[in-house]
Scaffold this motif. Sequence first.
Motif, short mmCIF file in Angstrom:
data_model
loop_
_atom_site.label_atom_id
_atom_site.label_comp_id
_atom_site.label_asym_id
_atom_site.label_seq_id
_atom_site.Cartn_x
_atom_site.Cartn_y
_atom_site.Cartn_z
N PHE A 11 0.79 -0.94 -0.03
CA PHE A 11 -0.02 0.06 -0.04
C PHE A 11 1.04 1.12 -0.14
O PHE A 11 0.58 2.22 -0.68
CB PHE A 11 -0.78 0.01 1.10
CG PHE A 11 -1.84 -0.97 1.09
CD1 PHE A 11 -2.98 -1.39 0.24
CD2 PHE A 11 -2.16 -2.03 2.24
CE1 PHE A 11 -3.78 -2.35 0.03
CE2 PHE A 11 -3.13 -2.98 2.33
CZ PHE A 11 -3.83 -3.32 0.96
N VAL A 12 2.03 1.45 0.72
CA VAL A 12 2.52 2.58 0.91
C VAL A 12 3.60 2.53 -0.02
O VAL A 12 3.79 3.67 -0.99
CB VAL A 12 3.43 2.92 2.41
CG1 VAL A 12 4.22 3.79 2.39
CG2 VAL A 12 2.21 2.65 3.29
N VAL A 13 4.64 1.74 -0.27
CA VAL A 13 5.72 1.84 -1.31
C VAL A 13 4.90 1.58 -2.62
O VAL A 13 5.19 2.14 -3.74
CB VAL A 13 6.66 0.70 -1.06
CG1 VAL A 13 7.76 0.83 -2.05
CG2 VAL A 13 7.28 1.27 0.31
N GLY A 14 4.35 0.34 -2.95
CA GLY A 14 3.90 -0.06 -4.32
C GLY A 14 2.71 0.98 -4.80
O GLY A 14 2.63 1.05 -6.05
N GLN A 15 1.86 1.37 -4.13
CA GLN A 15 0.63 2.30 -4.42
C GLN A 15 1.18 3.66 -4.27
O GLN A 15 0.47 4.55 -4.55
CB GLN A 15 -0.67 1.88 -3.86
CG GLN A 15 -1.02 0.89 -4.32
CD GLN A 15 -2.45 0.10 -3.73
OE1 GLN A 15 -2.97 0.93 -2.80
NE2 GLN A 15 -3.01 -1.05 -4.18
N LYS A 16 2.41 3.96 -3.91
CA LYS A 16 2.81 5.29 -3.46
C LYS A 16 1.96 6.21 -2.80
O LYS A 16 1.56 7.25 -3.16
CB LYS A 16 3.28 5.92 -4.84
CG LYS A 16 4.38 5.38 -5.74
CD LYS A 16 4.53 5.88 -6.92
CE LYS A 16 5.85 5.33 -7.53
NZ LYS A 16 5.66 4.14 -7.98
N CYS A 17 1.15 5.54 -1.76
CA CYS A 17 0.28 6.30 -0.78
C CYS A 17 0.79 6.41 0.42
O CYS A 17 0.86 5.50 1.40
CB CYS A 17 -1.11 5.31 -0.91
SG CYS A 17 -2.48 6.28 -0.06
N ALA A 18 0.99 7.60 0.86
CA ALA A 18 1.56 7.85 2.26
C ALA A 18 0.43 8.00 3.20
O ALA A 18 -0.55 8.85 2.81
CB ALA A 18 2.40 9.08 2.39
#
Length: 147
Positions: free
Chosen positions: A27-34
């Motif tokens: 979610f954070v790295v793969g989807q670039k969602c902080a």
Amino acid sequence: MELKVKKFNELTTAELYELLRARSEVFVVGQKCAYQDMDGRDYRSLHFFYEEKGRVAACLRAFSREGEEGTLQIGRVLTVEHGRGMGRRLLEESIKFIREKTEAKRLFMEAQEYAAGFYEKFGFTVTSDVFLEDGIPHVAMELDLRI
């Protein structure tokens, strides 16, 4: 692989670390969602997961939806690798466990819009218009467990 189902206080530190690592990876790295992944709900969740070579391969969590007796909310649904049928297996076995071992009458989730068709294969129906969650289009979905 065997489905593991644990309450928060039953997780080993290694299992917890691997769950959080998988969620961050997808979610954070793969989807670039902080976003704030550790939202306090893990403490009151059932954690469903498969491990492979000491790492989480697929997981989700389920917790009581506040103010809605008999409703569990599922979320943080992920597979680390796609195309192996892990997502299908995770959903099938988790829903079966929830039906057989809990008092839940309904499942609720806020699914990423692109994945709604996947969840519909398990009986979920879309119950909202598209909304943004952390900048990603989502829809609310429900599954009546009494059917």
